[in-house]
Design a protein around this motif. Structure first.
Motif: not given
Length: 219
Positions: A159-166
């Motif tokens: 998710l981090t690589k996809q630019g999705i913050e969590t």
């Protein structure tokens, strides 16, 4: 005729690495791919963008062309559909997809749709019931699993690589809920087929998993 086309299935819980493994094996064999999770995520994305009632979902299913939906190049000139694709990797959409996957008439309709992916020269399919329900005659069946914390960490990195913050705890809670639904739903629960090859990737890197799988594939 389609029964003569070989199928390799990869089932397992969320974050176990099924999709990546599916793509790699298909690449090595030059076979077709079915990532069933993309179908449910796509449906979840559409539902989250529109106020559909349950009775409308069957109409929605019938009107969709899943071969086009999963193929990104068909969405280049459609901002609404591009928005749907961009949402598909979020944990919220994954959670909705998991809920939709528990609805019997959705699974029944998609049973036929998914079997249409069986084309020459062969198919590698990943999901949660590929080897048990969708392709029970598959020539090789894998069940990929891993420790929950390891799966959460892998998902978080993706998710981090996809630019999705969590964050770890949020993904952990979502994944625990998804696991419970997948393993305990009345229709097509997540269970390894009796003749499935079970691979625990907790302490393995991706290439090691690929190497183990290829040892069992005698095509």
């Amino acid at each position: 005729m389609k029964q003569c086309i070989s199928v390799i299935t990869i089932d397992g819980p969320s974050g176990s690495g099924k999709s990546k493994l599916c793509r790699k094996i298909a690449e090595k064999l030059n076979w077709n791919i079915l990532e069933s999770g993309l179908i449910y995520r796509c449906l979840a994305s559409i539902v989250s963008n529109e106020k559909y009632k349950k009775k409308d979902l069957i109409f929605l299913l019938r009107s969709l062309n899943f071969f086009n939906i999963i193929n990104n190049k068909n969405f280049k000139n459609d901002n609404k559909k591009l928005n749907i694709l961009n949402q598909m990797d979020t944990e919220t959409i994954g959670n909705i997809a998991s809920k939709l996957a528990s609805i019997s008439y959705i699974r029944k309709y998609l049973l036929f749709q998914q079997r249409l992916f069986r084309r020459f020269p062969g198919l590698v399919a990943d999901g949660r019931d590929m080897g048990t329900v969708i392709f029970p005659d598959a020539c090789v069946k894998f069940f990929l699993k891993a420790n929950l914390n390891v799966r959460v960490q892998r998902r978080l990195q993706y998710l981090t690589k996809q630019g999705i913050e969590t964050d770890f705890n949020k993904v952990l809670v979502m994944m625990e809920k998804r696991d419970y639904r997948d393993y305990n739903r009345a229709i097509s629960p997540l269970v390894p087929e009796k003749n499935a090859i079970i691979i625990d990737s907790t302490d393995m890197n991706f290439q090691q998993v690929v190497n183990v799988c290829m040892q069992y594939i005698k095509i």
